[in-house]
Structure formats: structure tokens, C-alpha cells
Design an enzyme around this catalytic site. Structure first.
Site, PDB file in Angstrom:
ATOM      1  N   PHE B  17     -18.279   2.548 -38.064  1.00  0.00           N
ATOM      2  CA  PHE B  17     -18.426   2.458 -39.639  1.00  0.00           C
ATOM      3  C   PHE B  17     -17.272   3.474 -39.980  1.00  0.00           C
ATOM      4  O   PHE B  17     -16.714   3.315 -41.291  1.00  0.00           O
ATOM      5  CB  PHE B  17     -19.539   2.700 -40.280  1.00  0.00           C
ATOM      6  CG  PHE B  17     -20.614   1.724 -39.674  1.00  0.00           C
ATOM      7  CD1 PHE B  17     -20.543   0.541 -40.294  1.00  0.00           C
ATOM      8  CD2 PHE B  17     -21.647   2.385 -38.853  1.00  0.00           C
ATOM      9  CE1 PHE B  17     -21.599  -0.128 -40.066  1.00  0.00           C
ATOM     10  CE2 PHE B  17     -22.675   1.279 -38.384  1.00  0.00           C
ATOM     11  CZ  PHE B  17     -22.622   0.134 -38.870  1.00  0.00           C
ATOM     12  N   CYS B  18     -16.674   4.410 -39.253  1.00  0.00           N
ATOM     13  CA  CYS B  18     -15.950   5.560 -39.734  1.00  0.00           C
ATOM     14  C   CYS B  18     -15.141   5.759 -38.478  1.00  0.00           C
ATOM     15  O   CYS B  18     -15.824   6.496 -37.583  1.00  0.00           O
ATOM     16  CB  CYS B  18     -16.806   6.820 -40.242  1.00  0.00           C
ATOM     17  SG  CYS B  18     -15.893   7.854 -40.941  1.00  0.00           S
ATOM     18  N   PRO B  19     -13.871   5.723 -38.486  1.00  0.00           N
ATOM     19  CA  PRO B  19     -12.734   5.350 -39.423  1.00  0.00           C
ATOM     20  C   PRO B  19     -13.080   3.708 -39.679  1.00  0.00           C
ATOM     21  O   PRO B  19     -12.473   3.382 -40.805  1.00  0.00           O
ATOM     22  CB  PRO B  19     -11.513   5.636 -38.698  1.00  0.00           C
ATOM     23  CG  PRO B  19     -11.837   5.719 -37.561  1.00  0.00           C
ATOM     24  CD  PRO B  19     -13.066   5.881 -37.249  1.00  0.00           C
TER      25      PRO B  19
END
Lengths: 379, 81
Positions: B17-19
Site C-alpha cells: 500500500f505504501c509506497p
């Protein structure tokens, strides 16, 4: 006696070494190699450019944070031979291991983008954060461009946080009206996670901050003061703050356990290194597609400590710490003493609450409590 | 099915999800050679819209999407310049 070698004295390396010492006591010899005798609390650098944090308060003696059973060796690694199970330091000293933990983090490489080192500021080292503080002190208005200057970079929320705090700083200084702030981001929204972008975009707009998405920095022209993207746009600036791209430790670039940029091939659940089951990696140094952040290393460390301890003690792995599920938690400073919090894992995206003073003060408290809670394994 | 195409590198961005998968694709495109074909595995439903949009904006070549399993899809891109 089995030899465990931990490379790196940041959050991941320090915590793994301490957890292993607690679990194994005198059943193994644990040595931690660090290039620096200081343990750095890097999240604090965010506040240094604004004069809100003295960087001298953001490091402590690494030795003071280590369990007394962990031997500390100060030196920089020059070579790893995973077949011979040995690590050589720049001093020429060679250390052998039965189990190796790679926690050497990431380093900024502004030299990877033409003009970036000469033309832009950042706050991803203590020295750079100080220099940016000096530049902001002298700044009296004009165009400031803030953004992501290359990928990957650690602490994915930091460019957003810096932009919000910059708006607050300039307002408090009385020069916000004379300053145009532009925030740039590589993809088609202001942050990679949709729910965070949906929260942050209205805040940026509310504060009169220009948004330039689809902006992947290709080069900087320090003479003409232009930031140029690979998508073809050019942004003029008076002050440029661009997070440089990162790489893994130099000795890992092209090593049998890592890719050309030094990111270690790591199993997303066991954190074992590909083809070398006696080597583990955690924190920024892995090639996992997740946040490079202290909190990632914090949640990964117990898995590695349990796997190595179980192997040495000849017992099954405790299912509680058998696998890493991608857990990451981080605060997001929104300026004006408000913050939000992001918590997620491989299967669950975050649902960030509206920024409030509660999370800001929680973050402030965490910044102080870090030293007592995290490297030592209390939480 | 997009075939026949020789994939130079595949990025497993499932669970990111992140990055996020698109950021993983961008960083790999930057270090790839012109002509390389990069595949990215993503389980993020947003990738169906985000990845082709960036590839078009950055003037690379979008070769297609394959279903892998469940929500997971493989996005295939050729570095054009």
C-alpha cells in the site's frame, strides 16, 4: 558456540541484537557491526529545518542501548562472502558467522539525479537538515518547490509532513503571503495510498499549496533554477527541497544477495534472504515493496530473532513470531500541532483519522520515549 | 494473456500500500534499459487505473494486463525512452 553477526546499528540491527541476547543469553556469541558509534533517531530530522529540534538531541551512544551480552564492533563493511560465511571490514578485519542479519539501512544518493546535489536541499541527513535550516532562516519569500526527487525513499509520508510544517513555519515567520509553495509527487495523486491522499489533498488546497502530480524528477538546473520532470514539466524555484533517491549499503550493490542498487532479496514472510537460509534482512535494506521506515524494522525484528533463536536452541519457531505480516505504523504531521496516524499490513490498507492534536502529542511523546522503548525491545 | 513477450524483470508488489505498486514500477523503470519489459504484480484495485495512466503520461508503452489469481493482476510495460 554459534556466532551471530548483525550488520547495522539502527533500529533494526539494535533491536534484533538485543532480542537475541535476551532469548539466547550465553547460548551464542552475538556481535553487532556498526559504521557509527552513535544510534540515530532519524524521524527527528523532520523538525530540524524549522529550528524546532536540535539535531544533537537525536543521537545516543549505541553501546549504551545494547544488551551487555552483545559485542559492538565499530567499522564499515567492505565485503560480504555469503558462501564462505564471512564479512570483511574496511580495516581488513574478517568476521565469520553461522547466522547473519543484514540491517545496514539505506543511504541517500543525490548523485543519481543530475543537478540534484548542487540545486536542492533535503532533510534526510543531519548535515542536510542543518543546511536547510540555514537556507530557511535566510529565506524572505519567493517560490519553494517540495517533492520526491527519486525512488525509493524512506519515510514515505515525510514530503507531505514537511510541506505542512513548512506552511506553518512560513506563516509563523510572517512570510507565507510572499511565498508560493508547490508540492510535487510522482503519481497521479498527492500520496501513494488513496485514503491518505483523500485526507491530505483538501488540507494542501486549504493552505494554498499548489499541487503538481505525475512529477518524477529527471534533473535539476541549478543555474536557471528549474526542476525538470521525466513527464516533461519544468518548475522554477527559489528554494528547492527534493527527497533524494536512496540505495542500500555500498557493499551490497551487486552482491550475491542484493540487486544493483543494493536492495537485499528478502522473503516477505520469513525475512530470510533468497538462497541463503542462514541470512536474514530487515528494515530499509530489504527489497520488499513496503515502507522504508523505523516502524517496519521494529515489527520485523521479533520474527528474525525468533527464527535464529529457535534454530540455535533446536526447537520449533513460536507461531506468534513465525512470520512478518507487513505491519507498519506511522504518524503523519499535518502542521499546527495536529497529526494523523497510519497503520496497515500486507492485507489491510490504512484508514487515517482526521488530523488532531491527540496524535501530534502522541508523536511528540514517542519521539522522547523511543530511546527507552524501541531499541531495547520493551515494546 | 499478453504473448509472446519476454519479461525482463518482474516486481512482486502484492501487499504494497505504501509506497505502492505504481511507485515500485516507476523506480524499476528508472533503472531499466530502454526496451526492457517490466511486469508488476499488484493486488490493489486502484492499479487498473493508476498504472496505465502513468505509463501514458510518461510516454512508455503499456503492453497489457493479465489476471494472476483473485484480485492480483500482472501489469506489463515496456520502457520506451
Amino acid at each position: 558456540m554459534k556466532q551471530i553477526l548483525v550488520l547495522g546499528g539502527g533500529t533494526g540491527g539494535t533491536l534484533v541484537a538485543n532480542l537475541l541476547a535476551k532469548k539466547l543469553k550465553d547460548e551464542a556469541k552475538i556481535t553487532l557491526v556498526s559504521a557509527s558509534s552513535r544510534h540515530l533517531y532519524q524521524p527527528g530530522w523532520l523538525y530540524v529545518p524549522f529550528g524546532w529540534q536540535d539535531p544533537r538531541g537525536l543521537s545516543r551512544s549505541l553501546k549504551s542501548l545494547l544488551n551487555k551480552r552483545v559485542q559492538l564492533e565499530i567499522g564499515r563493511v567492505s565485503h560480504l562472502d555469503p558462501h564462505a560465511q564471512s564479512v570483511t571490514l574496511e580495516s581488513g578485519h574478517t568476521l565469520h558467522y553461522d547466522y547473519l542479519v543484514v540491517a545496514t539501512g539505506s543511504r541517500v544518493t543525490p548523485e543519481d539525479v543530475p543537478g540534484l546535489a548542487e540545486g536542492a536541499h533535503h532533510f534526510y541527513t543531519e548535515e542536510a537538515a542543518w543546511k536547510l535550516h540555514a537556507a530557511l532562516e535566510e529565506f524572505n519569500g519567493g517560490k519553494i518547490v517540495v517533492g520526491v526527487g527519486g525512488l525509493p525513499h524512506k519515510c514515505p509520508v515525510a514530503p507531505l509532513e514537511f510541506t505542512f510544517l513548512l506552511d506553518e513555519y512560513l506563516t509563523r515567520k510572517g512570510i507565507r503571503q510572499q511565498t508560493e509553495i508547490t508540492y510535487t509527487y510522482p503519481i497521479n495523486r498527492v500520496f501513494s495510498i488513496e485514503s491518505v491522499a483523500e485526507m491530505a489533498e483538501p488540507l494542501l488546497k486549504e493552505r494554498g499549496i499548489n499541487i503538481e502530480t505525475f512529477f518524477n524528477l529527471e534533473s535539476v538546473d541549478p543555474e536557471k533554477k528549474l526542476a525538470i520532470s521525466m513527464e516533461g514539466s519544468e518548475l522554477p524555484y527559489d528554494l528547492l527541497v527534493m527527497i533524494p533517491p536512496h540505495r542500500g549499503a555500498k557493499f551490497l550493490e551487486g552482491s550475491p544477495i542484493a540487486d544493483a542498487q543494493g536492495w537485499v532479496y528478502t522473503d516477505r514472510h520469513t525475512l530470510q534472504v533468497k538462497d541463503f537460509p542462514n541470512i536474514y534482512a530487515l528494515g530499509d535494506t530489504t527489497n520488499l515493496p513496503i515502507s522504508k521506515a523505523g516502524s517496519t524494522a521494529h515489527f520485523e525484528a521479533p520474527v528474525i530473532a525468533e527464527h535464529i533463536a529457535a534454530a540455535i536452541q533446536g526447537r520449533p519457531v513460536d507461531p506468534k513470531h513465525a512470520t512478518y505480516n507487513g505491519k507498519v505504523t506511522c504518524f503523519l504531521e499535518a502542521g499546527y500541532e495536529k497529526a494523523s496516524i497510519l497503520a496497515f499490513d500486507y492485507d489491510t490498507p490504512p484508514k487515517p483519522p482526521t488530523p488532531s492534536w491527540l496524535y501530534h502529542y502522541e508523536k511528540m511523546a514517542f519521539n522522547k520515549a523511543y530511546w527507552y522503548l524501541v531499541p531495547t525491545g520493551v515494546i | 494473456m499478453v504473448s509472446p513477450v519476454q519479461i525482463t524483470k518482474e516486481i512482486d508488489a502484492r501487499g504494497s500500500f505504501c509506497p505502492g505498486p505504481l511507485m515500485e514500477l516507476i523506480r524499476n523503470i528508472k533503472t531499466a534499459q530502454v526496451g526492457d519489459v517490466i511486469a508488476v504484480l499488484s493486488g490493489d484495485p486502484g492499479s487498473v487505473k493508476d498504472i496505465p495512466a502513468w505509463v501514458e503520461k510518461a510516454k512508455h508503452e503499456f503492453l497489457g494486463i493479465e489476471d494472476v489469481e483473485g484480485e492480483v493482476k500482472r501489469f506489463i510495460v515496456r520502457k520506451a525512452h
